[in-house]
Motif scaffolding. Structure first.
Motif, PDB file in Angstrom:
ATOM      1  N   PRO A  98      79.444  38.062  16.985  1.00 19.70           N
ATOM      2  CA  PRO A  98      80.407  37.669  18.023  1.00 19.70           C
ATOM      3  C   PRO A  98      80.992  38.882  18.735  1.00 19.70           C
ATOM      4  O   PRO A  98      81.133  39.963  18.153  1.00 19.70           O
ATOM      5  N   GLN A  99      81.331  38.701  19.988  1.00 11.38           N
ATOM      6  CA  GLN A  99      81.952  39.766  20.770  1.00 11.38           C
ATOM      7  C   GLN A  99      83.464  39.759  20.627  1.00 11.38           C
ATOM      8  O   GLN A  99      84.119  40.780  20.854  1.00 11.38           O
ATOM      9  N   LYS A 100      84.033  38.608  20.264  1.00 10.74           N
ATOM     10  CA  LYS A 100      85.483  38.489  20.132  1.00 10.74           C
ATOM     11  C   LYS A 100      85.869  38.427  18.654  1.00 10.74           C
ATOM     12  O   LYS A 100      85.250  37.702  17.867  1.00 10.74           O
ATOM     13  N   LYS A 101      86.895  39.180  18.277  1.00 13.16           N
ATOM     14  CA  LYS A 101      87.320  39.218  16.876  1.00 13.16           C
ATOM     15  C   LYS A 101      87.754  37.857  16.372  1.00 13.16           C
ATOM     16  O   LYS A 101      87.635  37.558  15.173  1.00 13.16           O
ATOM     17  N   ALA A 102      88.269  37.019  17.266  1.00 13.89           N
ATOM     18  CA  ALA A 102      88.727  35.697  16.851  1.00 13.89           C
ATOM     19  C   ALA A 102      87.582  34.840  16.314  1.00 13.89           C
ATOM     20  O   ALA A 102      87.816  33.878  15.571  1.00 13.89           O
ATOM     21  N   LEU A 103      86.345  35.162  16.679  1.00 11.09           N
ATOM     22  CA  LEU A 103      85.183  34.394  16.253  1.00 11.09           C
ATOM     23  C   LEU A 103      84.551  34.925  14.963  1.00 11.09           C
ATOM     24  O   LEU A 103      83.619  34.318  14.434  1.00 11.09           O
ATOM     25  N   PHE A 104      85.048  36.068  14.464  1.00 15.87           N
ATOM     26  CA  PHE A 104      84.461  36.671  13.266  1.00 15.87           C
ATOM     27  C   PHE A 104      84.536  35.751  12.042  1.00 15.87           C
ATOM     28  O   PHE A 104      83.553  35.654  11.295  1.00 15.87           O
ATOM     29  N   PRO A 105      85.663  35.089  11.771  1.00 12.53           N
ATOM     30  CA  PRO A 105      85.708  34.219  10.582  1.00 12.53           C
ATOM     31  C   PRO A 105      84.637  33.128  10.606  1.00 12.53           C
ATOM     32  O   PRO A 105      84.013  32.853   9.576  1.00 12.53           O
ATOM     33  N   LYS A 106      84.424  32.501  11.751  1.00 13.08           N
ATOM     34  CA  LYS A 106      83.395  31.471  11.848  1.00 13.08           C
ATOM     35  C   LYS A 106      82.016  32.076  11.634  1.00 13.08           C
ATOM     36  O   LYS A 106      81.183  31.511  10.909  1.00 13.08           O
TER      37      LYS A 106
END
Length: 295
Positions: free
Chosen positions: A136-144
């Motif tokens: 992912p490019q956005k850190k918010a998507l790292f957990p998923k």
């Protein structure tokens, strides 16, 4: 004399050729037949990213001329999307009666994993396919992202752990990450003790717990190696602005790496099967390994 001849032939190494690649799309009969005819000399061809929607069953069997095709389509879900879908084209020596087991990733990961075991009087293989999501490019998507990688990795471990000791595993994946080089306090380092990938083919594992580091750990645990990059580490993915990476792999047991005859990307085949209309290489190209298998 018959016994002597039988003993002689059963002790001769037999070449096995397998290939795999992200097809970009293989969700219609015409495209599948193109791939089947282009890859007619291979014993197994793994297709990842087919974009085929799931049918009535999670695993389905089709016939492509005289070849058996086994697929697991995608369906909308938390960890799946239309870029998913896996399929396996079996060579002429493997018939439907030789398929003794199939597994697939169901539920939220439908279409990201497929495994097929084939057993004959001479061969016993389990072919495992996995499609990992891009970083992912956005850190918010790292957990998923990390959750999808973890679940898919657990499924791969489940299949390998339930594979007989007499069955030879062959693992195909679009890793969407590097493998072999770990970030240690800002420096990319290669673990010389690893048996998973040679130094010449090692690439950066960008995220701790990502697909690269997860698969390296699993392959080391099960003594498997990136055979498709063993003697040829050229890139398998080509993007815009001249970017390219080594993202696609075929793994076999470490014990068979000394029996590798040829390996690496198949640029000619990739060009003929390329869907993007441009002169340059675009998206993924097939990679392969041919090794001697002792009957």
């Amino acid at each position: 004399w018959c016994f002597v001849l039988l003993l002689y032939y059963t002790m001769q190494p037999f070449p096995i050729s397998v290939a795999g690649f992200n097809t970009l799309s293989a969700n219609n009969l015409s495209r599948l037949l193109d791939i089947r005819h282009e890859c007619h000399n291979f014993d197994a061809v793994a297709l990842i990213g087919t974009q085929q929607r799931r049918g009535e069953h999670s695993v389905e069997k089709l016939t492509l001329d005289d070849r058996l095709y086994i697929q697991s389509g995608w369906k909308p879900g938390w960890g799946s999307n239309k870029s998913c879908g896996c399929g396996l084209v079996l060579g002429r020596r493997f018939k439907e009666q030789h398929v003794v087991g199939t597994w697939s990733t169901d539920g939220p990961l439908q279409g990201r994993g497929l495994a097929v075991r084939v057993a004959t009087g001479y061969f016993d293989f389990v072919f495992i396919l996995a499609y990992f999501p891009p970083r992912p490019q956005k850190k918010a998507l790292f957990p998923k992202y990390l959750s999808i990688v973890s679940r898919l990795s657990n499924w791969i471990c489940f299949v390998l752990n339930h594979t007989s000791a007499t069955t030879t595993p062959v693992f195909f994946c679009d890793l969407n990450d590097g493998i072999g080089l770990q970030n240690c306090e800002g420096f990319w380092q290669y673990d010389s003790n690893t048996t998973c990938v040679p130094l010449a083919s090692a690439t950066k594992e960008h995220i701790d717990g990502g697909s690269g580091s997860s698969i390296r750990s699993i392959m080391e645990l099960h003594n498997m190696a990136a055979a498709s990059a063993w003697t040829d580490c050229r890139h398998t993915w080509f993007g815009p602005e001249g970017r390219s990476s080594l993202l696609d792999f075929v793994f076999i047991p470490v014990a068979l790496t000394s029996a590798i005859r040829t390996s690496g990307p198949l640029y000619g085949m990739g060009r003929r099967l390329q869907l993007i209309a441009k002169k340059e290489k675009a998206d993924h190209c097939p990679t392969h390994v041919c090794f001697n298998y002792l009957l």
